[in-house]
Design a protein around this motif. Structure first.
Motif, PDB file in Angstrom:
ATOM      1  N   PRO A  86      57.549  12.863  -1.955  1.00 49.01           N
ATOM      2  CA  PRO A  86      58.961  12.686  -1.604  1.00 49.01           C
ATOM      3  C   PRO A  86      59.084  11.672  -0.466  1.00 49.01           C
ATOM      4  CG  PRO A  86      58.405  15.006  -1.772  1.00 49.01           C
ATOM      5  CD  PRO A  86      57.105  14.260  -1.830  1.00 49.01           C
ATOM      6  N   LEU A  87      60.177  10.927  -0.453  1.00 48.94           N
ATOM      7  CA  LEU A  87      60.292   9.794   0.455  1.00 48.94           C
ATOM      8  C   LEU A  87      60.174  10.189   1.923  1.00 48.94           C
ATOM      9  CD1 LEU A  87      63.099   7.870  -1.416  1.00 48.94           C
ATOM     10  CD2 LEU A  87      60.759   7.064  -1.043  1.00 48.94           C
ATOM     11  N   ARG A  88      60.785  11.276   2.331  1.00 53.40           N
ATOM     12  CA  ARG A  88      60.713  11.670   3.736  1.00 53.40           C
ATOM     13  C   ARG A  88      59.278  12.022   4.142  1.00 53.40           C
ATOM     14  NH1 ARG A  88      65.579  12.340   6.220  1.00 53.40           N
ATOM     15  NH2 ARG A  88      67.402  12.390   4.851  1.00 53.40           N
ATOM     16  N   TYR A  89      58.570  12.693   3.248  1.00 58.02           N
ATOM     17  CA  TYR A  89      57.190  13.047   3.562  1.00 58.02           C
ATOM     18  C   TYR A  89      56.297  11.812   3.485  1.00 58.02           C
ATOM     19  CZ  TYR A  89      52.888  15.703   3.855  1.00 58.02           C
ATOM     20  OH  TYR A  89      51.672  16.195   4.265  1.00 58.02           O
ATOM     21  N   LEU A  90      56.605  10.926   2.570  1.00 53.12           N
ATOM     22  CA  LEU A  90      55.875   9.666   2.481  1.00 53.12           C
ATOM     23  C   LEU A  90      56.008   8.886   3.790  1.00 53.12           C
ATOM     24  CD1 LEU A  90      54.297   7.493   0.928  1.00 53.12           C
ATOM     25  CD2 LEU A  90      56.467   6.741  -0.075  1.00 53.12           C
TER      26      LEU A  90
ATOM     27  N   ARG B 281      56.590  10.156   6.742  1.00 55.02           N
ATOM     28  CA  ARG B 281      55.799  10.847   7.762  1.00 55.02           C
ATOM     29  C   ARG B 281      54.328  10.459   7.670  1.00 55.02           C
ATOM     30  NH1 ARG B 281      56.309  17.089   7.706  1.00 55.02           N
ATOM     31  NH2 ARG B 281      54.565  16.720   9.146  1.00 55.02           N
ATOM     32  N   VAL B 282      53.789  10.467   6.461  1.00 55.00           N
ATOM     33  CA  VAL B 282      52.367  10.178   6.270  1.00 55.00           C
ATOM     34  C   VAL B 282      52.045   8.728   6.640  1.00 55.00           C
ATOM     35  CG1 VAL B 282      50.566   9.937   4.517  1.00 55.00           C
ATOM     36  CG2 VAL B 282      52.004  11.972   4.543  1.00 55.00           C
ATOM     37  N   LEU B 283      52.924   7.808   6.250  1.00 49.36           N
ATOM     38  CA  LEU B 283      52.649   6.394   6.466  1.00 49.36           C
ATOM     39  C   LEU B 283      53.003   5.921   7.868  1.00 49.36           C
ATOM     40  CD1 LEU B 283      53.992   4.838   3.136  1.00 49.36           C
ATOM     41  CD2 LEU B 283      51.605   5.290   3.738  1.00 49.36           C
ATOM     42  N   THR B 284      54.030   6.535   8.470  1.00 51.52           N
ATOM     43  CA  THR B 284      54.624   5.909   9.651  1.00 51.52           C
ATOM     44  C   THR B 284      54.830   6.865  10.822  1.00 51.52           C
ATOM     45  OG1 THR B 284      55.792   4.427   8.119  1.00 51.52           O
ATOM     46  CG2 THR B 284      56.494   4.391  10.409  1.00 51.52           C
TER      47      THR B 284
END
Length: 392
Positions: A75-79, A81-84
């Motif tokens: 999901p975009l919000r978790y993505l 978090r993981v990336l940025t």
């Protein structure tokens, strides 16, 4: 607002190597702000109170299959978090959450989604003034030239959509046409214009050598910057013209340019680049800077490059194509010529028609414009939308 003003500048790059960010830090510090920074590469300058280095990305995310997995399935919000956002050190996140800062400056929109994360932007944080500085125009979607672009597009589109978020109190960008594009895309007030001007350089125009006009191009070695066309033009220009390249990057293209220029001998020279703060002094010995960027992309169409302002600080006349943002500067300060068309023939005709007296006049006009087109003057434009009457 507290008596002691505290600001945080967030950038997804090495702030100390980004002159635009460095200038923002200086402008804020000179206005009385205590400035903290988040970014790569250590302390950006002595004007920074506290720097937070970004944490390394999780190792597995950086692998080919790990990246494909997170971009395709998270999901975009978790993505994000993981990336940025997970790369922001805990102390910096705590300061944000506890409302330490009166001002938060985002340099570009890479970190912008944290304003919608209550674990970072709490009720205390949202009392801060949020300013977004957009460094260039990045369109609604990137061309789908590769499978990787296709895979990452949804994340890019989601990040970019944050530019219009109502939590942002003010915005700025580099040029008026780019500001208009963002205003159109997001139905927002037109961002303030803060140009990429270097610090004022106290020097005079160099004298012309009898019977010579010294052309120069400094900056990135890129095929889209018209460098091969400049060499082709030299084959037909009057013998009084010489051309010097001071290039960075793309060694393979630099080699190609040297091969193209070889038949012209000493009329085309290649010199080593100098550190950014030394550019204006180094190029002062030349007469005219050429910026001939065919509008093959939006950013090239509306380019207002650092090198234009560095050339002004170098006290050089300007030779440009019909790039509207550069044309605005030349028309305002009368310190250059605008080539009518994008052909080599047009470039040759425009340069050959210049008299020695006209070259001297253009250099003098840049000299007269140098203070106005300097970082010292642009600081007022940056502070105005943030502080209003307090910046006076």
């Amino acid at each position: 607002m507290k008596d002691s003003k505290s600001a945080l500048v967030i950038v997804f790059s090495e702030a100390r190597n980004d002159p635009r960010v460095r200038h923002q830090i200086t402008w804020l510090a000179e206005d009385g702000w205590s400035v903290d920074t988040i970014g790569w590469g250590g302390l950006p300058s002595e004007e920074v109170n506290k720097h937070f280095d970004l944490l390394p990305q999780r190792a597995w995310v950086g692998t080919k299959w790990g990246s494909a997995f997170v971009y395709a399935l998270f999901p975009l919000r978790y993505l994000f978090r993981v990336l940025t956002s997970d790369r922001i050190p805990l102390e910096a996140r705590r300061h944000l959450r506890n409302g330490k800062y009166d001002l938060v400056v985002f340099d570009d929109f890479d970190f912008l989604p944290i304003i919608r994360d209550p674990a970072i932007f709490s009720k205390a944080t949202i009392k801060a003034h949020v300013h977004l500085d957009i460094h260039e125009y990045r369109g609604r979607s990137k061309p789908l030239t590769t499978a990787w672009r296709y895979l990452t597009r949804r994340f890019y589109v989601w990040q970019r959509a944050m530019i219009g978020d109502r939590r942002i109190d003010s915005r700025s960008t580099v040029a008026s046409r780019i500001a208009d594009l963002y205003s159109r895309d997001f139905a927002i007030d037109t961002p303030a214009i803060v140009r990429n001007c270097p610090p004022y350089e106290s020097q005079n125009p160099s004298a012309l050598e009898s019977g010579r006009v010294r052309l120069v191009y400094h900056g990135l070695a890129s095929a889209s910057r018209g460098l091969a066309e400049m060499i082709e033009a030299m084959e037909r220009l009057d013998e009084r013209f010489t051309l010097t390249f001071m290039l960075t990057g793309n060694e393979a293209f630099q080699k190609k340019l040297r091969t193209l220029a070889a038949p012209l001998g000493a009329r085309v020279n290649f010199v080593p680049p100098v550190p950014m703060p030394a550019i204006a002094a180094e190029i002062n010995k030349y007469d005219l800077e050429i910026m001939f960027f065919k509008p093959v992309t939006k950013n090239l169409e509306f380019a207002l490059p650092n090198k234009l302002f560095e050339a002004v600080q170098g006290r050089l006349g300007l030779v440009i194509g019909r790039s509207p943002m550069m044309v605005e500067v030349v028309e305002e300060f009368d310190n250059g010529i605008v080539v009518d068309g994008w052909s080599v023939d047009s470039l040759v005709s425009s340069l050959n028609s210049l008299t020695q007296e006209e070259v001297v006049r253009l250099k003098q006009k840049s000299h007269e414009a140098a203070l106005q087109l300097s970082a010292e003057s642009e600081g007022k434009a940056f502070l105005k939308p943030i502080l209003g009457s307090q910046s006076n």
